[in-house]
Write an enzyme that holds these catalytic residues in place. Structure first.
Site, PDB file in Angstrom:
ATOM      1  N   THR A   1    -119.650  11.434  23.797  1.00  0.00           N
ATOM      2  CA  THR A   1    -119.461  12.871  23.906  1.00  0.00           C
ATOM      3  C   THR A   1    -118.434  13.186  24.986  1.00  0.00           C
ATOM      4  O   THR A   1    -117.796  12.285  25.547  1.00  0.00           O
ATOM      5  CB  THR A   1    -120.826  13.585  24.100  1.00  0.00           C
TER       6      THR A   1
ATOM      7  N   LYS B   1    -114.326  11.204  23.855  1.00  0.00           N
ATOM      8  CA  LYS B   1    -114.167  10.989  22.408  1.00  0.00           C
ATOM      9  C   LYS B   1    -112.782  10.454  22.029  1.00  0.00           C
ATOM     10  O   LYS B   1    -112.631   9.838  20.989  1.00  0.00           O
ATOM     11  CB  LYS B   1    -114.456  12.282  21.633  1.00  0.00           C
TER      12      LYS B   1
ATOM     13  N   GLY C   1    -110.723  23.261  20.728  1.00  0.00           N
ATOM     14  CA  GLY C   1    -110.986  22.060  21.528  1.00  0.00           C
ATOM     15  C   GLY C   1    -111.420  20.903  20.654  1.00  0.00           C
ATOM     16  O   GLY C   1    -111.137  20.860  19.452  1.00  0.00           O
TER      17      GLY C   1
HETATM   18  P1  NAP Z   1    -113.588  21.746  24.645  1.00  0.00           P
HETATM   19  O1  NAP Z   1    -112.777  20.664  24.028  1.00  0.00           O
HETATM   20  O2  NAP Z   1    -113.598  21.862  26.121  1.00  0.00           O
HETATM   21  O3  NAP Z   1    -113.099  23.127  23.993  1.00  0.00           O
HETATM   22  C1  NAP Z   1    -112.823  24.215  24.691  1.00  0.00           C
HETATM   23  C2  NAP Z   1    -112.295  25.333  23.742  1.00  0.00           C
HETATM   24  O4  NAP Z   1    -113.044  26.484  23.981  1.00  0.00           O
HETATM   25  C3  NAP Z   1    -110.855  25.651  23.984  1.00  0.00           C
HETATM   26  O5  NAP Z   1    -110.275  26.041  22.763  1.00  0.00           O
HETATM   27  C4  NAP Z   1    -110.960  26.829  24.955  1.00  0.00           C
HETATM   28  O6  NAP Z   1    -109.879  27.712  24.903  1.00  0.00           O
HETATM   29  C5  NAP Z   1    -112.177  27.531  24.431  1.00  0.00           C
HETATM   30  N1  NAP Z   1    -112.897  28.296  25.453  1.00  0.00           N
HETATM   31  C6  NAP Z   1    -113.556  27.796  26.523  1.00  0.00           C
HETATM   32  N2  NAP Z   1    -114.161  28.795  27.193  1.00  0.00           N
HETATM   33  C7  NAP Z   1    -113.879  29.940  26.520  1.00  0.00           C
HETATM   34  C8  NAP Z   1    -114.219  31.297  26.742  1.00  0.00           C
HETATM   35  N3  NAP Z   1    -114.994  31.646  27.767  1.00  0.00           N
HETATM   36  N4  NAP Z   1    -113.778  32.207  25.862  1.00  0.00           N
HETATM   37  C9  NAP Z   1    -113.014  31.833  24.825  1.00  0.00           C
HETATM   38  N5  NAP Z   1    -112.632  30.564  24.573  1.00  0.00           N
HETATM   39  C10 NAP Z   1    -113.079  29.630  25.423  1.00  0.00           C
HETATM   40  O7  NAP Z   1    -115.101  21.639  24.228  1.00  0.00           O
HETATM   41  P2  NAP Z   1    -115.700  21.008  22.886  1.00  0.00           P
HETATM   42  O8  NAP Z   1    -115.894  19.563  23.057  1.00  0.00           O
HETATM   43  O9  NAP Z   1    -114.870  21.454  21.732  1.00  0.00           O
HETATM   44  O10 NAP Z   1    -117.145  21.668  22.837  1.00  0.00           O
HETATM   45  C11 NAP Z   1    -117.276  23.057  22.667  1.00  0.00           C
HETATM   46  C12 NAP Z   1    -118.742  23.434  22.507  1.00  0.00           C
HETATM   47  O11 NAP Z   1    -119.253  22.894  21.294  1.00  0.00           O
HETATM   48  C13 NAP Z   1    -119.641  22.924  23.613  1.00  0.00           C
HETATM   49  O12 NAP Z   1    -120.531  23.939  23.971  1.00  0.00           O
HETATM   50  C14 NAP Z   1    -120.380  21.782  22.974  1.00  0.00           C
HETATM   51  O13 NAP Z   1    -121.676  21.597  23.530  1.00  0.00           O
HETATM   52  C15 NAP Z   1    -120.500  22.264  21.549  1.00  0.00           C
HETATM   53  N6  NAP Z   1    -120.648  21.142  20.614  1.00  0.00           N
HETATM   54  C16 NAP Z   1    -121.785  21.126  19.871  1.00  0.00           C
HETATM   55  C17 NAP Z   1    -121.974  20.111  18.976  1.00  0.00           C
HETATM   56  C18 NAP Z   1    -123.233  20.086  18.164  1.00  0.00           C
HETATM   57  O14 NAP Z   1    -123.567  19.039  17.603  1.00  0.00           O
HETATM   58  N7  NAP Z   1    -123.929  21.191  18.067  1.00  0.00           N
HETATM   59  C19 NAP Z   1    -121.023  19.081  18.823  1.00  0.00           C
HETATM   60  C20 NAP Z   1    -119.862  19.132  19.590  1.00  0.00           C
HETATM   61  C21 NAP Z   1    -119.689  20.181  20.489  1.00  0.00           C
HETATM   62  P3  NAP Z   1    -108.501  27.413  25.695  1.00  0.00           P
HETATM   63  O15 NAP Z   1    -107.763  26.426  24.856  1.00  0.00           O
HETATM   64  O16 NAP Z   1    -107.834  28.729  25.761  1.00  0.00           O
HETATM   65  O17 NAP Z   1    -108.873  26.881  27.037  1.00  0.00           O
END
Ligand code: NAP
Length: 466
Positions: A255, A259, A325
Site C-alpha cells: 500500500t 505501490k 492519485g
Molecule cells: P494519493 O495518491 O495520495 O492521491 C491523492 C489525490 O487526491 C490527488 O489527486 C490529490 O489531488 C487529491 N486530493 C488530496 N486531498 C484532496 C482534497 N482535500 N481535496 C481534493 N483533492 C484532494 O492517494 P491514493 O493512494 O490514491 O488514495 C486515496 C484514497 O483512497 C485514500 O483515502 C485511500 O485510503 C483510499 N483507497 C482505498 C482503497 C480501498 O480498497 N477502499 C484502495 C486504495 C486507496 P492533487 O493532485 O491536486 O494533490
C-alpha cells in the site's frame, strides 16, 4: 504470565506486592524500573535495591533487573527464592551498533536470561535485530523491537527464539507498535505461530491503522491455516526485502507509498501491473524467488460495483472520477476496460490530464468548469483521501450537485461514512463504500497467498459490519 510494574504502584500498594504472586493465578514478572529505562520509581537507587530485597521472598517467577545493576546479594536472594532473572538492556531512542555482541555480553545462565529491548528507527534496524536473534540460536533470550518498526518482533517473538513477548492490557492506552494481549492472542493467534507458520503481510508507511491484518487473519483462522498476516511498517522497500527473506515471507499486500517502488523488486509481473502502473500484491513460492506481482485493486474496485449493476456496466455509462492519485489509476483503468466514458476531475488539472492521457479518457480541474462537464454522470467515484480519518472532515467537491440517481462510490473506508458520502446519501444516491473494495481486493490476495478461496460467509459477515 503477567508483568507487575511495581514502579507504577503507590506506596500502600507496594506494601501488598509480596502477596500478589499467590493471588494473581499466573506466574508474575516483577519489574521495578528506574526512570532512565522509562520507569517511574521515584526514590534513589539504594531505595530501589532495598525494596527489591524486600520483595525477593514474594514468590515471583521472574524479576527483571537491568544489565548494569551490580548487586550480587540481591541476585542471590532472588535465585535462592526460586525466582529467575531477566537481565535487560534497553534503548528507547535507537538500535545500538554491535547488537550480536551486546546480546552475547548480557549475563546468562541457568537462572538468568538476557533481554534486549531496542527501538528500530527503520527497516534496516529491524533487519539487524532479526540477525542478532538468528546469531544466538538455542539460547534462552528475549529480543524486542519497540515502536512501529518493531511490531514484527512482538508478533513473531517465538519465531525469533524469544522466550516471551510483551503485550498491553486491552483497552489501555498503548504506545505505537504495542499490540494488546487480546489482539495478539485472537487476531494474530500468537500461541499457534511456529517454525512452519507461513508469513504474509502488508507493507506501507504508515501501516498500523491498516485493516488488512484483520481481514486476512480472520480468513486464516476460519480455514484453520498455519499462517499469520502482519502489518510491516516499511520506510525502505529494498531493505525490507532482506527482512522478507529472513522471515520467509511468501505473500505481501502493498500500500501507500510503495505501490510503484515495489515493481523493481519483482522477477515477474502480469499485464495489470504495467497497465495500471502500480503493484499492490506480490507473492512467491515457498523457498525463495521469484517474486511475482499483480494488482488486485482493479478487480477489487469493480467487484462491488458490478454487484449492484447486474454484472456489467451499461453501454456508454458516464463515470466521473474525483482525484488523480494512485487509487484513481486502478479505478480509471477498470472503468475504461468496462467500456465506461470516464471524466477525471482533479484539484490540480495537470495531474488529471496526465492520467487521462495514459488511459485515453477525459480530464478537467475540480473547479466550476470541470463540475459543469460532470453533469449527467451515472457513476461518481471519490478517490481522494479527503474526509478520511486523520484528515479534516472535508468534502472534496462541495460544488458537485447530486441528482439522487447516481451511484456514488467512496473509496475512503475509515470513517465508514465521509461528508461526501453523507451528502450523496441524503440526496438519494446509491452508495458503495470503500470497505467493500478493501475486502474484495483482499479476498483475491488471500487466494493468491494461500491457494484457498476466502470464505464467502466470512466476507458477507465482514461486509455487514460496515
Ligand atoms: P494519493 O495518491 O495520495 O492521491 C491523492 C489525490 O487526491 C490527488 O489527486 C490529490 O489531488 C487529491 N486530493 C488530496 N486531498 C484532496 C482534497 N482535500 N481535496 C481534493 N483533492 C484532494 O492517494 P491514493 O493512494 O490514491 O488514495 C486515496 C484514497 O483512497 C485514500 O483515502 C485511500 O485510503 C483510499 N483507497 C482505498 C482503497 C480501498 O480498497 N477502499 C484502495 C486504495 C486507496 P492533487 O493532485 O491536486 O494533490
Amino acid at each position: 504470565m503477567a508483568e507487575l510494574r511495581a514502579d507504577y504502584l503507590d506506596p500502600g500498594e507496594v506494601a501488598a506486592a509480596t502477596a500478589m504472586p499467590s493471588r494473581a493465578g499466573v506466574p508474575l514478572i516483577l519489574t521495578l524500573r528506574r526512570p532512565a529505562e522509562g520507569g517511574r520509581f521515584p526514590g534513589s537507587e539504594r531505595d530501589r535495591i532495598a525494596l527489591l530485597e524486600r520483595l525477593a521472598s514474594g514468590g515471583f517467577a521472574w524479576v527483571d533487573l537491568e544489565e548494569d545493576l551490580d548487586a550480587p546479594n540481591l541476585v542471590a536472594r532472588f535465585v535462592n527464592a526460586g525466582t529467575r532473572i531477566i537481565r535487560s538492556m534497553h534503548d528507547f531512542t535507537g538500535t545500538p551498533d554491535h547488537l550480536v555482541e551486546r546480546l552475547r555480553r548480557l549475563p546468562r545462565g541457568a537462572s538468568e536470561v538476557p533481554k534486549l529491548a531496542v527501538t528500530p528507527k527503520g527497516v534496516s534496524d529491524l533487519s539487524r535485530i532479526l540477525a542478532a536473534a538468528r546469531a544466538s540460536p538455542g539460547t534462552e533470550k528475549i529480543i524486542l523491537g519497540m515502536g512501529p518498526y518493531g511490531v514484527t518482533t512482538r508478533i513473531l517473538a517465538t519465531r525469533l527464539g524469544s522466550l516471551l513477548s510483551y503485550a498491553a492490557v486491552p483497552g489501555a492506552a498503548v504506545a505505537p507498535g504495542q499490540v494488546d494481549v487480546r489482539t495478539l492472542a485472537e487476531e494474530y493467534r500468537f500461541g499457534a505461530i511456529g517454525k512452519g507458520t507461513a508469513v504474509y503481510g502488508v507493507i506501507g508507511n504508515p501501516i498500523l491503522h491498516s485493516r488488512s491484518p484483520f481481514i486476512h487473519n480472520r480468513g486464516i483462522a476460519a480455514l484453520g491455516l498455519d499462517a499469520v498476516y502482519l502489518p510491516f511498517q516499511v520506510d525502505d522497500v529494498d531493505a525490507f526485502w532482506e527482512v522478507a527473506d529472513e522471515l520467509g515471507v511468501t505473500g505481501l499486500s502493498v500500500t501507500v507509498p510503495h505501490k510503484q517502488a515495489v515493481i523493481r523488486r519483482l522477477s515477474a509481473r502480469d499485464a495489470l501491473v504495467d497497465a495500471v502502473g502500480a503493484c499492490n500484491t506480490v507473492c512467491r513460492r515457498v523457498g525463495g524467488e521469484p517474486w511475482t506481482g499483480t494488482n488486485t485493486d482493479v478487480e477489487g474496485f469493480l467487484a462491488p460495483l458490478l454487484d449492484v449493476t447486474g454484472g456489467k456496466l451499461r453501454v456508454g455509462l458516464k463515470a466521473v472520477v474525483i482525484g488523480a492519485g494512485g487509487a484513481s489509476r486502478a479505478v480509471v483503468y477498470g472503468l475504461a476496460r468496462q467500456g465506461a466514458r470516464v471524466l477525471v476531475l482533479n484539484r490540480s488539472r495537470e495531474r488529471a490530464q496526465e492520467l487521462a492521457q495514459v488511459f485515453g479518457v477525459q480530464a478537467a480541474g475540480l473547479d466550476p468548469a470541470g463540475l459543469k462537464l460532470a453533469a449527467g454522470a451515472d457513476l461518481i467515484v471519490q478517490t481522494t483521501p479527503a474526509g478520511m480519518e486523520g484528515q479534516p472532515p472535508e468534502d472534496p467537491a462541495p460544488g458537485l450537485a447530486f441528482t439522487g440517481s447516481e451511484i456514488v462510490y467512496e473509496l475512503v473506508y475509515e470513517p465508514p461514512v465521509t461528508p461526501f458520502a453523507a451528502r450523496a446519501a441524503a440526496a438519494g444516491c446509491r452508495i458503495i463504500g470503500g470497505w467493500a473494495m478493501l475486502v474484495a481486493q483482499a479476498m483475491r490476495q488471500f487466494e493468491l497467498f494461500t491457494g484457498r478461496p476466502y470464505p464467502e460467509e466470512l466476507a458477507k459477515e465482514l461486509l455487514k459490519v460496515d
